[in-house]
Design a protein around this motif. Sequence first.
Motif, PDB file in Angstrom:
ATOM      1  N   LEU A  17       0.816  -1.208   0.000  1.00 19.38           N
ATOM      2  CA  LEU A  17       0.000   0.000   0.000  1.00 19.38           C
ATOM      3  C   LEU A  17       0.857   1.268   0.000  1.00 19.38           C
ATOM      4  O   LEU A  17       0.484   2.274  -0.601  1.00 19.38           O
ATOM      5  N   ILE A  18       2.010   1.225   0.634  1.00 16.12           N
ATOM      6  CA  ILE A  18       2.866   2.412   0.737  1.00 16.12           C
ATOM      7  C   ILE A  18       3.267   2.945  -0.639  1.00 16.12           C
ATOM      8  O   ILE A  18       3.123   4.145  -0.895  1.00 16.12           O
ATOM      9  N   PRO A  19       3.759   2.107  -1.572  1.00  8.45           N
ATOM     10  CA  PRO A  19       4.085   2.660  -2.902  1.00  8.45           C
ATOM     11  C   PRO A  19       2.878   3.241  -3.619  1.00  8.45           C
ATOM     12  O   PRO A  19       2.990   4.254  -4.320  1.00  8.45           O
ATOM     13  N   VAL A  20       1.719   2.642  -3.431  1.00  5.29           N
ATOM     14  CA  VAL A  20       0.505   3.168  -4.065  1.00  5.29           C
ATOM     15  C   VAL A  20       0.184   4.551  -3.501  1.00  5.29           C
ATOM     16  O   VAL A  20      -0.182   5.464  -4.261  1.00  5.29           O
ATOM     17  N   LEU A  21       0.339   4.729  -2.209  1.00  2.00           N
ATOM     18  CA  LEU A  21       0.097   6.040  -1.609  1.00  2.00           C
ATOM     19  C   LEU A  21       1.101   7.079  -2.106  1.00  2.00           C
ATOM     20  O   LEU A  21       0.739   8.227  -2.372  1.00  2.00           O
ATOM     21  N   ILE A  22       2.358   6.673  -2.250  1.00  4.07           N
ATOM     22  CA  ILE A  22       3.367   7.603  -2.750  1.00  4.07           C
ATOM     23  C   ILE A  22       3.061   8.009  -4.182  1.00  4.07           C
ATOM     24  O   ILE A  22       3.137   9.192  -4.536  1.00  4.07           O
ATOM     25  N   LEU A  23       2.703   7.038  -5.011  1.00  3.41           N
ATOM     26  CA  LEU A  23       2.350   7.370  -6.392  1.00  3.41           C
ATOM     27  C   LEU A  23       1.088   8.223  -6.445  1.00  3.41           C
ATOM     28  O   LEU A  23       0.960   9.100  -7.290  1.00  3.41           O
ATOM     29  N   GLY A  24       0.172   7.976  -5.530  1.00  2.00           N
ATOM     30  CA  GLY A  24      -1.044   8.781  -5.474  1.00  2.00           C
ATOM     31  C   GLY A  24      -0.766  10.226  -5.111  1.00  2.00           C
ATOM     32  O   GLY A  24      -1.388  11.150  -5.644  1.00  2.00           O
ATOM     33  N   THR A  25       0.188  10.458  -4.236  1.00  2.00           N
ATOM     34  CA  THR A  25       0.526  11.835  -3.896  1.00  2.00           C
ATOM     35  C   THR A  25       1.181  12.548  -5.069  1.00  2.00           C
ATOM     36  O   THR A  25       1.124  13.770  -5.168  1.00  2.00           O
ATOM     37  N   GLY A  26       1.791  11.800  -5.970  1.00  2.00           N
ATOM     38  CA  GLY A  26       2.401  12.403  -7.149  1.00  2.00           C
ATOM     39  C   GLY A  26       1.392  12.934  -8.137  1.00  2.00           C
ATOM     40  O   GLY A  26       1.749  13.638  -9.090  1.00  2.00           O
ATOM     41  N   PHE A  28      -0.820  15.113  -7.467  1.00  2.00           N
ATOM     42  CA  PHE A  28      -1.078  16.515  -7.155  1.00  2.00           C
ATOM     43  C   PHE A  28       0.032  17.388  -7.745  1.00  2.00           C
ATOM     44  O   PHE A  28       1.207  17.160  -7.474  1.00  2.00           O
ATOM     45  N   PRO A  29      -0.316  18.377  -8.549  1.00  2.00           N
ATOM     46  CA  PRO A  29       0.714  19.200  -9.208  1.00  2.00           C
ATOM     47  C   PRO A  29       1.641  19.923  -8.234  1.00  2.00           C
ATOM     48  O   PRO A  29       2.813  20.105  -8.515  1.00  2.00           O
ATOM     49  N   GLY A  30       1.133  20.330  -7.100  1.00  2.00           N
ATOM     50  CA  GLY A  30       1.968  21.032  -6.129  1.00  2.00           C
ATOM     51  C   GLY A  30       3.081  20.155  -5.580  1.00  2.00           C
ATOM     52  O   GLY A  30       4.175  20.631  -5.275  1.00  2.00           O
ATOM     53  N   ILE A  31       2.825  18.888  -5.439  1.00  2.00           N
ATOM     54  CA  ILE A  31       3.838  17.968  -4.914  1.00  2.00           C
ATOM     55  C   ILE A  31       4.881  17.649  -5.975  1.00  2.00           C
ATOM     56  O   ILE A  31       6.067  17.530  -5.679  1.00  2.00           O
TER      57      ILE A  31
END
Length: 69
Positions: A17-26, A28-31
């Motif tokens: 789940l952790i890699p999916v969350l990291i990719l999900g945060t990507g 967002f344009p601000g991140i």
Amino acid sequence: MLRLKAIRLMKRNVVWLIPVLILGTGAFPGILESGWWNALRIILFLIIIFVCGWDWFRVVQEQHEGEQM
């Protein structure tokens, strides 16, 4: 024994789940434009290497157990 298997399964799901969350945060344009994304990419890479290595270790271990039986 079932409790240990349940804990292993939950731990494995969290690790995936952790890699999916990291990719999900990507998403967002601000991140993507911040320095945090560079750190997250490094963490993501290390997690993927760890997960692949751990799965490879488990497969080899199961093969050895199968040969011994």
